[in-house]
Design an enzyme around this catalytic site. Sequence first.
Site, short mmCIF file in Angstrom:
data_model
loop_
_atom_site.label_atom_id
_atom_site.label_comp_id
_atom_site.label_asym_id
_atom_site.label_seq_id
_atom_site.Cartn_x
_atom_site.Cartn_y
_atom_site.Cartn_z
N ASP A 1 61.84 -12.44 54.55
CA ASP A 1 61.18 -13.31 53.43
C ASP A 1 61.78 -13.34 52.43
O ASP A 1 62.64 -14.33 52.47
CB ASP A 1 60.60 -11.58 52.54
CG ASP A 1 61.10 -11.07 51.97
OD1 ASP A 1 62.63 -10.81 52.05
OD2 ASP A 1 61.61 -10.26 50.97
N LYS B 1 68.46 -3.35 51.48
CA LYS B 1 67.73 -3.54 52.68
C LYS B 1 67.95 -5.30 53.18
O LYS B 1 68.75 -6.30 52.12
CB LYS B 1 66.12 -3.71 52.55
CG LYS B 1 65.23 -4.12 51.41
CD LYS B 1 63.46 -3.44 51.81
CE LYS B 1 63.50 -4.07 50.88
NZ LYS B 1 62.58 -4.02 50.07
N ASP C 1 63.23 -13.05 49.10
CA ASP C 1 64.56 -12.59 48.43
C ASP C 1 65.23 -12.76 50.10
O ASP C 1 66.77 -12.54 50.42
CB ASP C 1 64.89 -12.50 47.77
CG ASP C 1 65.08 -10.71 47.69
OD1 ASP C 1 63.52 -10.76 49.11
OD2 ASP C 1 64.48 -9.58 47.58
N ASP D 1 65.46 -9.87 51.94
CA ASP D 1 65.75 -8.43 52.38
C ASP D 1 65.22 -7.92 52.85
O ASP D 1 65.10 -7.06 53.78
CB ASP D 1 65.79 -7.44 51.51
CG ASP D 1 64.39 -7.82 50.12
OD1 ASP D 1 63.89 -8.10 50.43
OD2 ASP D 1 64.98 -7.45 48.98
N ARG D 2 63.57 -8.68 53.83
CA ARG D 2 62.54 -7.91 54.39
C ARG D 2 62.82 -8.34 55.93
O ARG D 2 63.25 -9.18 56.00
CB ARG D 2 61.18 -8.33 54.14
CG ARG D 2 60.58 -7.25 52.46
CD ARG D 2 59.57 -7.55 52.62
NE ARG D 2 59.40 -7.01 51.32
CZ ARG D 2 58.05 -6.66 50.75
NH1 ARG D 2 57.19 -6.18 51.83
NH2 ARG D 2 58.12 -5.08 49.78
N SER E 1 61.08 -11.84 45.18
CA SER E 1 60.74 -10.99 47.31
C SER E 1 59.82 -11.66 47.72
O SER E 1 59.70 -12.61 48.01
CB SER E 1 60.82 -10.09 46.66
OG SER E 1 60.62 -9.15 47.98
N HIS E 2 58.73 -10.66 48.27
CA HIS E 2 57.66 -11.42 48.92
C HIS E 2 56.88 -12.30 47.96
O HIS E 2 55.23 -12.55 49.07
CB HIS E 2 56.94 -10.17 49.78
CG HIS E 2 56.98 -9.30 48.95
ND1 HIS E 2 57.77 -8.30 47.80
CD2 HIS E 2 55.58 -8.66 48.58
CE1 HIS E 2 56.55 -7.24 47.81
NE2 HIS E 2 55.53 -7.41 48.18
C1 G16 Z 1 60.62 -3.44 46.48
C2 G16 Z 1 61.84 -2.30 46.68
C3 G16 Z 1 60.90 -1.43 47.92
C4 G16 Z 1 59.57 -1.19 48.30
C5 G16 Z 1 58.69 -3.12 48.06
C6 G16 Z 1 56.95 -2.27 47.92
O1 G16 Z 1 60.25 -4.63 48.06
O2 G16 Z 1 62.69 -2.40 47.20
O3 G16 Z 1 61.45 -0.53 47.86
O4 G16 Z 1 58.97 -0.93 49.20
O5 G16 Z 1 58.95 -3.38 47.19
O6 G16 Z 1 56.90 -1.47 46.83
P1 G16 Z 1 55.81 -1.21 45.71
O7 G16 Z 1 54.47 -0.61 47.26
O8 G16 Z 1 56.13 -0.47 44.57
O9 G16 Z 1 55.31 -2.91 45.92
P2 G16 Z 1 61.13 -5.91 47.71
O10 G16 Z 1 61.08 -6.35 48.94
O11 G16 Z 1 59.62 -5.92 46.88
O12 G16 Z 1 61.84 -5.71 46.58
#
Ligand code: G16
Length: 542
Positions: free
Chosen positions: A276, A375, A278, A280-281, A112-113
């Site tokens: 981001d 997302k 991937d 989704d953000r 992801s990010h």
């Molecule tokens: C993932 C989850 C999200 C979550 C985020 C941050 O996003 O899919 O639901 O809000 O992580 O999570 P944490 O606060 O536990 O670090 P992504 O975009 O990283 O896949």
Amino acid sequence: MIEIVPTKPYLDQRPGTSGLRKKVQVFRQPHYAENFVQAIFDTQCRGGGHKLVLGGDGRYLNREVIATVIRMAVANGITGLILGRSGLLSTPSASHLIRKYGVTGGIILSASHNPGGPDGDFGIKFNVANGGPAPERVTEAIYERTKQIDSYRIADLPVPNIDRLGKHLLNGMMIEIVDPVADYCTLMQSLFEFDAIARLFRSGFTMRFDAMHAVTGPYASKILEDVLGAPPGTVINGTPLPDFGGHHPDPNLVHARDLFDLMMSPGAPDFGCASDGDGDRNLIIGRGLYVAPSDSLAVLAANARLVPGYAKGLSGVARSMPTSSAVDKVAEALGIGAFETPTGWKYFGNLLDAGLIDLCGEESAGTGSSHVREKDGLWAVLFWLNILAKRGEPVARILRDHWENYGRNYYTRHDYEEIETERATAVIDRLHDRMSELKGASYGEDEIVEADDFAYEDPVDGSIARHQGIRIFFKGGARIIYRLSGTGTEGATLRVYIESYEKDVARQDRDTQQMLAPLIQISRQIADLEALTGRQGPSVVT
Ligand code: G16
């Protein structure tokens, strides 16, 4: 031609908030990725006839692991694989393909990010048949399997050229290499009024989309520039790179600072946004005014009727617990349901499947709807563009109007990143122990009226998720939340979420950090943050 390779379990393969995320170095250990992938096949693809979607965000190791998964899929009797060209699929488009082709699920390679490159992070995540991230019972089953695994199956055969569209039959498995953007673009056209957005661009509307050298580049260039007619150069950093050009592909005020500065400058475009690693953000910034993700969700909910895909009205909305309650106020005004779930997109899946909600979002820059089960960054941008095209007003006007109508939720998140796990746990444990004594305690002019450890009972399947964060509620409507991140790969990250509510229009245009300063102080005092974390302040403030 099928090899059975002996292996030993790794005991650290429990998926976190969103799949298995580790340092590239960890994934480089012998059989590390193979073990996890075999555990997915063993638990999720039992019996014959399974088809899967496969793709990733293009980060370092992506191509290598794609080739491994293809060879393991053949050896495990998977009958069909739908693969994004060059191994690329944004997370939302992978979710769409799973749903569109009605397959068993999908394997998405992404952290992801999180940063990429040889010293960065990598990740593997499994999405189930509804297109959404695997729920906890599935991730736990995969994890249990990883602890017992003693061999994996892999085919010894050449992998076809994944950079060209086409179909190949590999030892009984049909692999179809698809354009990662085409189906997604059609889906977006079915939801949004493309003609109105194209007219907006023709009228001279300017925007900047920062793809952060991540997977959204090809999607954004195609949809915004080629289809909607935004001028070339609207999309910047549009080529996916294995190390994201050395940047941290997290669209927030820290890592998308250049975009923020541009949007605050005199020559700013009308609209700034980013996505981001991937895809989704999302990050949304108007000329001169940043839109906090929690506010963005509320604005989308309040204006959904302007957008064809949502014109019939929303059935309900949901937000993760630490997300500000701005969207709840819209739901109340609309007379629709509002749900509060733990952090993690997987918790929205049942609500979406049951039709209880069709819009949801999180403070962590995620917004989405029933169109997929993830997302969706570019979708959020198009949603905003559709609203801007219909209302003919700038972002700042729309946001200020929103505050005037519903009040403003001032909101900030303070992250203490990469602290020692024991220290982070001590903060939560300590708060937990003090919960009953906190109730009724006075701080400044305010008083704590409630303190709890958030637990969620899923209204659809009755499953319960406990220990999802400590919530402290104040008499005046303010809230402080403490929880540990589930996506970090080094030490622990403590997140402190601070929110207050302001109905008075004259006080709605203040600086967020200044406005929340007294509450921020209280958040440090209540949890004894300096002593327990060993840090004088947070490492990231958004
Ligand atoms: C993932 C989850 C999200 C979550 C985020 C941050 O996003 O899919 O639901 O809000 O992580 O999570 P944490 O606060 O536990 O670090 P992504 O975009 O990283 O896949």
